[in-house]
Enzyme design. Structure first.
Site, short mmCIF file in Angstrom:
data_model
loop_
_atom_site.label_atom_id
_atom_site.label_comp_id
_atom_site.label_asym_id
_atom_site.label_seq_id
_atom_site.Cartn_x
_atom_site.Cartn_y
_atom_site.Cartn_z
CG ASP A 115 -4.67 -24.07 14.74
OD1 ASP A 115 -5.89 -25.22 13.94
OD2 ASP A 115 -5.22 -24.55 16.00
CB SER A 116 -0.95 -20.20 12.21
OG SER A 116 -1.51 -19.58 13.36
#
Length: 399
Positions: free
Chosen positions: A172-173
């Site tokens: 996600d990051s």
């Protein structure tokens, strides 16, 4: 309330979606000075407001970080009135970030073609598991799935067990970071042409981009990279080594640095040993060289290892937890961790804004506000809706 100071001051970002990828992209842009308006459905706040391993007084310690610098509004995008209000916001904005499953925005009549017709300069960042196209596009794709599909999970962990994961949501990051980077590149294009564009950031591709030579290793040589635990094969010495009171990272895989480490160990003759003298034989004898370093390091404390390595110019360092970060003078000198006002805790420590800009430093103006805290400001002041209109929209469940 502090004013924005970062290089993106004056840009307006609409953040849609929930959990981490879209919100982290919005956080990055907000940290650099953009005005970020986060949209949450009325009565359905972002689940990240409730997430976190530790919740003192049942309060999330995660959401104040990812929700910082944002203005919070509620808006039901399933309602026609809500869709029209988003279009009004798009007309006054520069960037829209969303991380719904592909097709969701189109289902609501809010696809890129529709929004671009309203604002030709709009940059739309779309973050998803598999991207906006291809046979897997509409599949659900969380970070863990993207990390696996992109090759990252297979090489993480020890070789004698199932693949591991990092203790954070890397996929996600990474996809959020690529989304923010793409938005900034698209801004440069817009500055030159006046035209916006869509930025398609897939979680699996963000992970794939970090996989170094994994693809050509198989494509050219038929080699499948395997899990190796705490070291990289053929890169030696570079590993975690025991100390009498903990453990230390020592990285001395360059020939000149290895020579300095051998001197630091009181074993200068090792640097000229044919098994260790240059990069290739050190890689072939990786286990032996690691054993020699471990025999030396375990007799010393972490501080003693740090001192002798520093004296000889050998990169090394401790493995930090939050406790050591909070106490470290280097963190303090660079203000890597900062205290931010919080309505419940008084102040809350969190990581600062990165990277650092010499002329237009980013800043944290506030921690995450409550759901809908900026409805009146955005709908009233920005869009010009009257109090009566806002009351009617609230009663209808639109905001």
């Amino acid at each position: 309330m502090q004013e924005a100071t970062g290089p993106l001051k004056g840009l307006r970002v609409i953040e849609l979606g929930v959990l981490l990828a879209g919100p982290f992209c919005g956080q990055l842009l907000g940290d650099m000075g953009a005005e970020v308006i986060k949209v949450e459905p009325p009565g359905q706040p972002d689940p990240l407001r409730e997430w976190g391993q530790v919740k003192p007084d049942d309060k999330s310690l995660w959401f104040p970080v990812v929700g910082r610098n944002k203005k919070m509004i509620t808006l039901n995008l399933r309602h026609e009135d809500g869709q029209n209000m988003l279009k009004d916001l798009v007309a006054k904005s520069d960037i829209l970030v969303e991380n719904f499953r592909p097709g969701t925005m189109e289902k609501w009549g809010l696809g890129y073609d529709v929004l671009k017709a309203i604002n030709p300069g709009l940059i739309m960042v779309r973050i998803s598991g598999y991207g906006q196209t291809g046979p897997n596009a509409k599949k659900a794709g969380y970070a863990s799935v993207g990390e696996a599909f992109g090759g990252m999970r297979y090489v993480m962990g020890e070789p004698d067990r199932m693949p591991s994961r990092a203790g954070i949501s890397l996929g996600d990051s990474l996809a959020a970071t690529f989304g923010a980077m793409g938005a900034l590149a698209a801004l440069q294009h817009r500055n030159a042409t006046g035209q916006g564009q869509m930025v398609d950031s897939a979680i699996y591709e963000a992970c794939l981009s970090m996989m170094e030579s994994l693809v050509p290793e198989y494509g050219v040589a038929g080699h499948i990279r395997e899990r190796t635990g705490s070291f990289l094969p053929k890169i030696a010495p570079s590993n975690v080594y025991p100390a009498s009171d903990g453990m230390m990272i020592i990285a001395a895989n360059q020939d000149t640095v290895w020579r300095r480490l051998a001197e630091a160990m009181g074993r200068p003759e090792l640097a000229d040993d044919p098994k260790f003298k240059s990069h290739v034989p050190r890689g072939e004898n990786q286990a032996e060289i690691d054993a020699l370093i471990s025999d030396w390091s375990r007799k010393l404390t972490q501080a003693e290892i740090a001192d002798v390595c520093e004296a000889h110019g050998v990169p090394c360092g401790p493995i930090y937890t939050g406790k050591e970060m909070m106490d470290d003078p280097h963190y303090a000198a660079r203000e890597s961790i900062t205290q931010v006002p919080h309505p419940h805790f008084g102040t809350i420590p969190m990581q600062n804004v990165f990277p650092k800009f010499s002329e237009t430093p980013g800043n944290i103006r506030w921690s995450a506000p409550e759901t809908g805290a900026h409805n009146e400001e955005i709908y009233g002041d920005l869009l010009g809706r009257s109090d009566d209109d806002l009351n009617a929209l609230k009663e209808s469940g639109t905001i």
